[in-house]
Scaffold this motif. Sequence first.
Motif, PDB file in Angstrom:
ATOM      1  N   ARG A 150       0.838  -1.208   0.000  1.00  0.00           N
ATOM      2  CA  ARG A 150       0.000   0.000   0.000  1.00  0.00           C
ATOM      3  C   ARG A 150       0.873   1.259   0.000  1.00  0.00           C
ATOM      4  NH1 ARG A 150      -3.118  -2.730   4.204  1.00  0.00           N
ATOM      5  NH2 ARG A 150      -4.919  -3.720   3.227  1.00  0.00           N
ATOM      6  N   ARG A 151       1.928   1.231   0.792  1.00  0.00           N
ATOM      7  CA  ARG A 151       2.776   2.424   0.843  1.00  0.00           C
ATOM      8  C   ARG A 151       3.506   2.628  -0.479  1.00  0.00           C
ATOM      9  NH1 ARG A 151       2.631   7.364   2.009  1.00  0.00           N
ATOM     10  NH2 ARG A 151       4.607   8.317   2.682  1.00  0.00           N
ATOM     11  N   VAL A 152       3.927   1.542  -1.124  1.00  0.00           N
ATOM     12  CA  VAL A 152       4.541   1.656  -2.454  1.00  0.00           C
ATOM     13  C   VAL A 152       3.567   2.317  -3.424  1.00  0.00           C
ATOM     14  CG1 VAL A 152       5.290   0.350  -4.481  1.00  0.00           C
ATOM     15  CG2 VAL A 152       6.179  -0.254  -2.225  1.00  0.00           C
ATOM     16  N   ILE A 153       2.312   1.885  -3.374  1.00  0.00           N
ATOM     17  CA  ILE A 153       1.309   2.453  -4.288  1.00  0.00           C
ATOM     18  C   ILE A 153       1.092   3.932  -3.982  1.00  0.00           C
ATOM     19  CG2 ILE A 153      -1.107   2.351  -5.035  1.00  0.00           C
ATOM     20  CD1 ILE A 153      -0.986  -0.687  -4.299  1.00  0.00           C
ATOM     21  N   GLU A 154       0.977   4.289  -2.702  1.00  0.00           N
ATOM     22  CA  GLU A 154       0.779   5.690  -2.327  1.00  0.00           C
ATOM     23  C   GLU A 154       1.938   6.562  -2.804  1.00  0.00           C
ATOM     24  OE1 GLU A 154      -1.746   4.907   1.817  1.00  0.00           O
ATOM     25  OE2 GLU A 154       0.405   5.344   1.880  1.00  0.00           O
ATOM     26  N   TYR A 202      -5.765  -1.924  -2.349  1.00  0.00           N
ATOM     27  CA  TYR A 202      -5.727  -0.457  -2.331  1.00  0.00           C
ATOM     28  C   TYR A 202      -6.857   0.050  -3.218  1.00  0.00           C
ATOM     29  CZ  TYR A 202      -3.822   4.309  -2.767  1.00  0.00           C
ATOM     30  OH  TYR A 202      -3.640   5.677  -2.732  1.00  0.00           O
ATOM     31  N   GLY A 203      -7.608   1.035  -2.732  1.00  0.00           N
ATOM     32  CA  GLY A 203      -8.687   1.593  -3.531  1.00  0.00           C
ATOM     33  C   GLY A 203     -10.038   0.991  -3.171  1.00  0.00           C
ATOM     34  N   ASP A 204     -11.012   1.229  -4.022  1.00  0.00           N
ATOM     35  CA  ASP A 204     -12.399   0.836  -3.762  1.00  0.00           C
ATOM     36  C   ASP A 204     -12.590  -0.664  -3.969  1.00  0.00           C
ATOM     37  OD1 ASP A 204     -15.129   0.517  -3.597  1.00  0.00           O
ATOM     38  OD2 ASP A 204     -15.615   2.241  -4.863  1.00  0.00           O
ATOM     39  N   ALA A 250      -8.512   0.918  -8.326  1.00  0.00           N
ATOM     40  CA  ALA A 250      -8.135   0.017  -7.234  1.00  0.00           C
ATOM     41  C   ALA A 250      -6.989  -0.858  -7.708  1.00  0.00           C
ATOM     42  CB  ALA A 250      -9.322  -0.838  -6.787  1.00  0.00           C
ATOM     43  N   PHE A 251      -6.193  -1.325  -6.761  1.00  0.00           N
ATOM     44  CA  PHE A 251      -5.068  -2.206  -7.063  1.00  0.00           C
ATOM     45  C   PHE A 251      -5.406  -3.589  -6.527  1.00  0.00           C
ATOM     46  CE2 PHE A 251      -0.660  -3.754  -6.953  1.00  0.00           C
ATOM     47  CZ  PHE A 251      -0.194  -3.270  -8.171  1.00  0.00           C
ATOM     48  N   GLU A 308       3.123   1.162 -14.625  1.00  0.00           N
ATOM     49  CA  GLU A 308       4.575   0.985 -14.817  1.00  0.00           C
ATOM     50  C   GLU A 308       5.345   1.566 -13.631  1.00  0.00           C
ATOM     51  OE1 GLU A 308       5.104   2.877 -18.563  1.00  0.00           O
ATOM     52  OE2 GLU A 308       4.410   1.141 -19.727  1.00  0.00           O
ATOM     53  N   LYS A 309       4.890   2.703 -13.133  1.00  0.00           N
ATOM     54  CA  LYS A 309       5.530   3.325 -11.981  1.00  0.00           C
ATOM     55  C   LYS A 309       5.393   2.442 -10.739  1.00  0.00           C
ATOM     56  CE  LYS A 309       7.286   6.652  -9.406  1.00  0.00           C
ATOM     57  NZ  LYS A 309       8.724   6.997  -9.469  1.00  0.00           N
ATOM     58  N   ILE A 310       4.197   1.924 -10.494  1.00  0.00           N
ATOM     59  CA  ILE A 310       3.963   1.078  -9.320  1.00  0.00           C
ATOM     60  C   ILE A 310       4.782  -0.204  -9.412  1.00  0.00           C
ATOM     61  CG2 ILE A 310       2.242  -0.335  -8.110  1.00  0.00           C
ATOM     62  CD1 ILE A 310       0.152   1.805  -8.870  1.00  0.00           C
ATOM     63  N   SER A 311       4.776  -0.831 -10.582  1.00  0.00           N
ATOM     64  CA  SER A 311       5.483  -2.102 -10.738  1.00  0.00           C
ATOM     65  C   SER A 311       6.984  -1.924 -10.530  1.00  0.00           C
ATOM     66  CB  SER A 311       5.211  -2.694 -12.118  1.00  0.00           C
ATOM     67  OG  SER A 311       5.818  -3.955 -12.247  1.00  0.00           O
TER      68      SER A 311
END
Length: 359
Positions: free
Chosen positions: A58-62, A186-188, A80-81, A125-128
Amino acid sequence: MERLSLDQICKEAAGARDVPELRAFRDRMHGEFQRHLLFASPLEWNRDANAFHDAVIRRVIELSEQDYAAAHGAAPLPYAFLLFGSGGRGEQTLWSDQDNGLIYADPATPDEEAAAEGYFKGLAEKISLSLELAGYPPCSGNVICTNAKWRKSVTAYRQTIAGWLQEPDWENVRYLLIAADLRTVYGDPAFGEAVAEEFHAYVAAHPSMLEHLLHNTLHHKVSLGLFGQLIKERYGEDAGGVDVKYGAYIPIVNGIRLLAIEAGIRSTSTEERTLALIRGGHVEEEIGHDWLEALNLAFKLRSMTPYQIIDGRYNSRGKLTAEQLTKERISELKLCLRIGIELQKYVKRSVHHELEKGQ
């Protein structure tokens, strides 16, 4: 956790200022979790370890979302992830890879659709990449948010699931079983739930799908021979060892997942699925607790397999080495495998009985 404050660990992960800081924290916590395995039941340890993974992811995604928005603006639609595989089941080892997807709200116009596709492609791409920097290697099977197959709007995801259901060849059924383990991290959560509903509603209305799901479910055989001997690796650096992941853990997970699908159970955790099967009267309590014992042993043995850090990312082949196969380990492994064999037989009988009812 008795020896660790799980709440404090998750709070520290959530407060990391950047991905390198988060990665350094993750590395420190690995040793703590490995020590804690000596004192906790494997089922309890698994729940705690996966709460930690969830906090890190979750923190990586944020952090990724913040960085990407600073350069490209806010997301055009809510998203959502999703986690699949062991992440979706809440059963990651300390060195699991990425199995994930991204889902977003339905665009209202073609222009909004094009904007959403471009934005979420870049964000994925950024999240991965950030997850890789945090130590999670990409999925070798390409079940990952950077693959357009696993990055869609809600309606497009549902249409994809419907297409796989209507053409249940081997590959499509494999994808369906992957999707059956999806969980929103993460997300809805409603976005992921809509995809799950597409799958479960179809299977409930078309019980014949269970036959297709069964073939894939029983694909991985338990690593125990006809005469009760362990089936060991014959060649290479793993020679003399045993594949705990595909020879013990995966057959148990797959069997219980199909029984849960048959019973209309929506949980994705194997432990929760088993408990729901017992509570719902779908399996006798004694048999269900045997499965939980096998799962407990599978978690323990899987967490003991050696791992390596390759290019900064955690990796494991999921195999116990010949040196690790002590008398005690062999006894635990054989018990786990015997229960696994009986579980696979149970699954086959249960599905065939359900199909006969529908004829």
